[in-house]
Design an enzyme around this catalytic site. Sequence first.
Site, mmCIF file in Angstrom:
data_model
loop_
_atom_site.group_PDB
_atom_site.id
_atom_site.type_symbol
_atom_site.label_atom_id
_atom_site.label_comp_id
_atom_site.label_asym_id
_atom_site.label_seq_id
_atom_site.Cartn_x
_atom_site.Cartn_y
_atom_site.Cartn_z
ATOM 1 N N GLY A 205 0.818 -1.204 0.000
ATOM 2 C CA GLY A 205 0.000 0.000 0.000
ATOM 3 C C GLY A 205 0.851 1.251 0.000
ATOM 4 N N SER A 206 0.332 2.314 0.563
ATOM 5 C CA SER A 206 0.977 3.620 0.483
ATOM 6 C C SER A 206 2.142 3.735 1.455
ATOM 7 C CB SER A 206 -0.033 4.722 0.790
ATOM 8 O OG SER A 206 -0.389 4.710 2.167
ATOM 9 N N ALA A 207 3.048 4.669 1.143
ATOM 10 C CA ALA A 207 4.186 4.913 2.022
ATOM 11 C C ALA A 207 3.732 5.451 3.369
ATOM 12 C CB ALA A 207 5.158 5.881 1.361
ATOM 13 N N ALA A 209 0.924 4.760 5.001
ATOM 14 C CA ALA A 209 0.450 3.640 5.816
ATOM 15 C C ALA A 209 1.614 2.779 6.277
ATOM 16 C CB ALA A 209 -0.557 2.809 5.026
ATOM 17 N N GLY A 210 2.595 2.568 5.411
ATOM 18 C CA GLY A 210 3.765 1.774 5.781
ATOM 19 C C GLY A 210 4.536 2.401 6.927
ATOM 20 N N GLU A 228 5.582 -3.439 1.142
ATOM 21 C CA GLU A 228 5.802 -3.103 -0.272
ATOM 22 C C GLU A 228 4.983 -1.857 -0.526
ATOM 23 O OE1 GLU A 228 5.562 -2.079 -3.730
ATOM 24 O OE2 GLU A 228 3.969 -3.571 -3.862
ATOM 25 N N CYS A 261 2.092 1.093 -8.326
ATOM 26 C CA CYS A 261 3.164 1.679 -7.524
ATOM 27 C C CYS A 261 4.454 1.810 -8.325
ATOM 28 C CB CYS A 261 3.403 0.859 -6.261
ATOM 29 S SG CYS A 261 3.771 -0.884 -6.554
#
Length: 470
Positions: A205-207, A209-210, A228, A261
Amino acid sequence: MIFRSIDPASDTLLWEGEAADAATCAAAVARARAAFPAWAALPQSAREDHVRRYKALLSDRSDAFAKAIARETGKPLWEAKTEIASMIGKVDISIAAQAERAGSREQATPFGRAVLRHKPHGVMAVLGPYNFPGHLPNGHIVPALLAGDVVIFKPSELTPLVGELMAQAFRDAGLPDGVFTLLQGGRDTGAALIAQDIDGLLFTGSAGAGAHFTRVMADRPGVILALELGGNNPLVAWDGDAQAVASIIVQSAFITAGQRCSCARRLILPQGAAGDAILDATVALARRLTIGAWDSQPEPYMGALISAEAAALAKARHAALLALGGVELLPLEQPADRGGAFLTPGIIDMTGVEAPDEEIFAPLLQVIRVADFDAAIAAANATRYGLAAGLISADDALWDRFLLESRAGVVNRNRPTTGASGAMPFGGLGASGNHRPSAYYAADYCAYPVASFEAAQVLDLTADIKGLAG
């Protein structure tokens, strides 16, 4: 709480159901924990049999899967068919990766043998994205099951229907109760799930959220975390036939309506006539891209974005770039004959403008003109992300430099930045991941290595003990 999945092309209701609450998540983890020992104790061949049955069911139901993927994501049906094909292909690739990267080996020693084995972690939570709602979570789930882990899967709240179809296929493949569990819901459900006693969190998902999950897990070192994430990916187009170069650029930037992505976000071109020709050809080709609903005939190149809200956010970010001084080369617009989730391809010249280092998850390409190849590499690396990068050039020396000096986990030459393979690792540096690439390397984070030094009989080691008193 009831939530719904809507076809972004037509606003048609596709699915509705109740979001799992904290108590439901706790019960799911408890069932998975109870199922883990028996699943981990199965012979590897038995787990492979289960996932091969799953593969057969995906093949049998491929039309239904493709239609569900297309309707929930907005992508054209032809593209959804490539996604289900990737899901099917992932099974054999994962079996090979498990044997190669997480298998066992031994060597003889004077006392007996030294053996390397791999053991599963336990309960793995998989949080899926909406852009590839089948393929990307499948790339975590299948390797985890093969390793002997049990899996709890929460799809994106925007694509729950695909998650339901996957869960049904796993059930019909005969997985024991608790080995694979589906939990539907949004952020609250995801937060409740990862707050439980899990052994791993596998997320695509998104940076943003990571980064949140990294902070949440900072005090839980026992939880394996595989991220990822996205990218602000550069594509350096340096030389070649302008039309051919443009075709690679367009495939890099606008496939899946820019919702990959690995899409190129920044196009880096040389100043001068060669760069002008490439840019003119790219704009001309992008104008020709067709846009339509998932089932339009003839088949469109691009479908809808995931939602009208996503399209509105992209338009707002595009407007912000123009306000900073960007020059519009191809407008990012909503087609007059389509709903709010549709956008045309957009191209904006940001040369000399300090743009935010952010991933804009939409069909918008930023152009940067540079004086020489040193400046091209510097511009390519001017990002906190590091997922994908590409060079278009026939010059081997430039490719050698780019391969050495670029910072990304996927670096392609004369191919789209979106070119990737399940038989290779997939992941990035910096804000694009946490050094746990997925795809073929998913086997690495689904099991941990165990080194054993073994003798068949009890041996007397008294002679090896130095300094014994007489």
